[in-house]
Design an enzyme around this catalytic site. Structure first.
Site, short mmCIF file in Angstrom:
data_model
loop_
_atom_site.label_atom_id
_atom_site.label_comp_id
_atom_site.label_asym_id
_atom_site.label_seq_id
_atom_site.Cartn_x
_atom_site.Cartn_y
_atom_site.Cartn_z
N GLU A 166 -1.66 -37.98 45.69
CA GLU A 166 -0.37 -38.82 47.21
C GLU A 166 0.04 -37.78 48.49
OE1 GLU A 166 2.44 -38.41 49.59
OE2 GLU A 166 3.79 -38.17 47.84
N CYS A 209 7.63 -37.47 51.35
CA CYS A 209 6.25 -37.70 52.09
C CYS A 209 6.80 -38.95 52.55
CB CYS A 209 5.65 -37.71 50.62
SG CYS A 209 6.40 -38.68 49.08
#
Length: 586
Positions: free
Chosen positions: A339, A373
């Site tokens: 990720e 994020c």
């Protein structure tokens, strides 16, 4: 549709004593003769097997204290934990390899971002020899661990979850001092870690260890699909969720029968160390989980370059992720679950509830100082409501408290380190040069704040469409406002990014919502969410994974498809001896 009551049946309710597992129903049917009824029964059982909510409950600690009217108790436990861990500051930590403590004289100093005068501890600068030792240990233990019945693995993780629950306030306090999160965000980090353990354990149980009987190709044959672990996994975890993401990735690998070498972020290694100890205490075999600290250039590269490492689970920047992918491409069979951030957009339409839009955007942009994020750093607002939205956004931003995260009233704590501090100042200069700064943009140096990395949340408008601030992942508390007049053009701007992690929209028009859902290029989307326009995924509720450069697999953490990534399939067929059908039948 055949009514269920048309079937003659008996119901038996079985309730687990453990409060974390709710009751389920076992249904025994008698005298089922109609073939159509069998179809109904099959569908009924299939539905039962898919209802994860019957077997899993989010930890959600603070909300539970509120529901019990015990908010003061929450704060007292947190404050007590803060005082308790102070006695452990300055400790020298070892590596954990093959279940043994490996000490070193070559250490790095680990200080707190809220006050660099506070030395939280000293950690070894791991070297190539130590990394290889950890990988070898993991490889040997894998041969035992992979053969361990999944039910036994689940018992170990159940014990680990209970230990974390018992230590949750202590771990929360460590997260505040390590990462700078306020008490609510820090507790949510621990809650999410507990959720990952329990949810993935639930998935293993519901999928019966990922063993599925398949139909027989020939009379006398019995076939099944068996998912098996790959081997040694390198887990490289980020600073921003030192419990949730570290424990989530490790659990995904370990509960499926793999072994792990964990390299935590150098900014937040303590929680990773404590987790490794907790797993040992819970009964994990020595060597199944190894803990190695040090720089990315040394420890991280050694893990990635080792051909004994079958898989990499990584969360972090796109630059580092791309290097991992490039190196791993030389090993054709290696799996990389990565990720790698996002540039997460918000759209506020003319039909939006402005107050919800403002609050959700604030939470997404400035929660944990924008260091998620999933954080949003750009919002596209319809021209008809841009003025009122902007006015309320500025008012709400000015109300945010920036300061010491151990204070219950603090919303925004410090940035993680000096590099982020410098980056924020550089982006602030760009905002003033290329746009109009509406609020914020300065560092906070009053009193003891000068010893940490504290900054103001910044809101800027008037940037060109291709400005760096509207394109790059910032990872600091900066929000860019852009105006639009046509929704399809706004969605196009949202999608004009190499990232595709999260996105949100505020609208009370179902056609606008449908158009957004149809065309937005993101793995996680939210509609009219006041608690966070692009942030706040809950395990078992919203799977979390990105598209495009935000991720590598398209399968999110905390979702039904995550665990299967740590497994490879083997089809097994056994011919039953003595069967009357053993003769060839073609």
């Amino acid at each position: 549709m055949i009514p269920l009551e048309s079937l003659r049946c008996h119901f038996t309710i079985v309730t687990f004593c453990n409060s974390k597992w709710s009751s389920f129903v076992v249904v025994l049917f008698d005298d089922v003769q109609d073939p159509a009824h069998y179809v109904l029964l099959h569908d009924f059982y299939a539905s039962l097997s898919r209802i994860n909510l019957m077997r899993f409950e989010n930890e959600d600690t603070f909300r539970k204290f509120l529901k019990s009217n015990k908010e003061s108790g929450f704060h007292k436990k947190y404050n007590d934990a803060i005082e308790h861990i102070k006695s452990q500051f300055g400790k020298k930590y070892p590596l954990l390899i093959d279940g043994k403590y490996v000490r070193s004289v070559n250490l790095f100093e680990h200080t707190s971002p809220l006050d660099i005068r506070i030395v939280l501890g000293y950690f070894p600068k791991g070297n190539l020899k130590q990394v290889n030792s950890a990988i070898t240990s993991a490889s040997k233990t894998f041969e035992i661990w992979r053969k361990t019945d999944y039910q036994k693995r689940l018992k170990i993780f159940a014990s680990a979850a209970e230990i974390i629950v018992a230590k949750k306030f202590e771990l929360t306090a460590w997260i505040t001092f390590e990462s700078g999160k306020n008490r609510f965000e820090a507790m949510s980090d621990i809650d999410e870690a507990i959720d990952f353990i329990r949810y993935y354990s639930t998935e293993m149980e519901l999928n019966k260890g990922y063993i599925v009987d398949t139909k027989s190709a020939r009379p006398g044959e019995r076939s099944k699909s068996v998912m098996k672990p790959y081997g040694v996994w390198g887990v490289i975890s980020p600073f921003n969720f030192p419990a949730a993401l570290t424990i989530g990735m490790c659990t995904g690998a370990l509960v499926t029968g793999n072994a792990v070498v964990l390299k935590p972020a150098s900014d937040t290694p303590i929680v990773g160390y404590l987790f490794t100890e907790i797993m040992m205490q819970a009964g994990l075999p020595r060597g199944a989980l190894n803990f190695v600290t040090g720089s990315g250039n040394t420890v991280g590269n050694a893990i990635v370059q080792s051909r004994m490492v079958a898989g990499i689970a990584f969360t972090g920047s796109k630059a580092v992720g791309d290097r991992i992918l490039d190196e791993s491409s030389k090993m054709k069979s290696r799996i990389v679950i990565a990720e790698m951030g996002g540039k997460n957009p918000v759209i506020v339409t003319a039909n939006a509830d402005v107050d919800d839009a403002v609050e959700g955007t604030i939470q997404a942009a400035f929660g944990y100082s924008g260091q998620k994020c999933s954080a949003s750093s750009r919002v596209y607002v319809h021209k008809n409501i841009k003025q009122i939205f902007t006015e309320r956004l500025i008012q709400r931003t000015n109300e945010l408290s920036v300061g010491n995260p151990t204070d219950a009233k603090t919303f925004m704590g410090p940035l993680i380190n000096s590099a982020a501090y410098v980056k924020y100042q550089g982006y602030s200069k760009l905002a003033r040069r290329h746009g109009k700064v509406l609020v914020g943009g300065k560092i906070k140096i009053g009193g003891d704040l000068k010893y940490g990395f504290f900054v103001e949340p910044l809101v800027v408008e008037g940037l060109s469409k291709d400005n760096r601030l509207l394109k790059e992942e910032l990872f600091v508390p900066i929000l860019c406002i852009a105006e639009y007049s046509e929704l399809d053009k706004a969605v196009q701007q949202c999608n004009k990014s190499e990232y595709g992690l999260t996105a949100g929209i505020y609208s009370n028009n179902k056609h606008e919502i449908e158009a957004f859902l149809q065309d937005i290029q993101a793995g996680v989307v939210y509609i009219n969410r006041a608690s966070g326009a692009t942030t706040g995924a809950m395990v078992g509720c919203q799977s979390f994974g990105g598209w495009k450069s935000s991720g590598t697999t398209g399968k999110g953490t905390g979702g039904s498809y995550y665990l299967s990534q740590f497994l490879k399939e083997q089809s097994q067929t056994i011919v039953v001896k003595g069967s009357e059908h053993r003769k060839k039948n073609y």
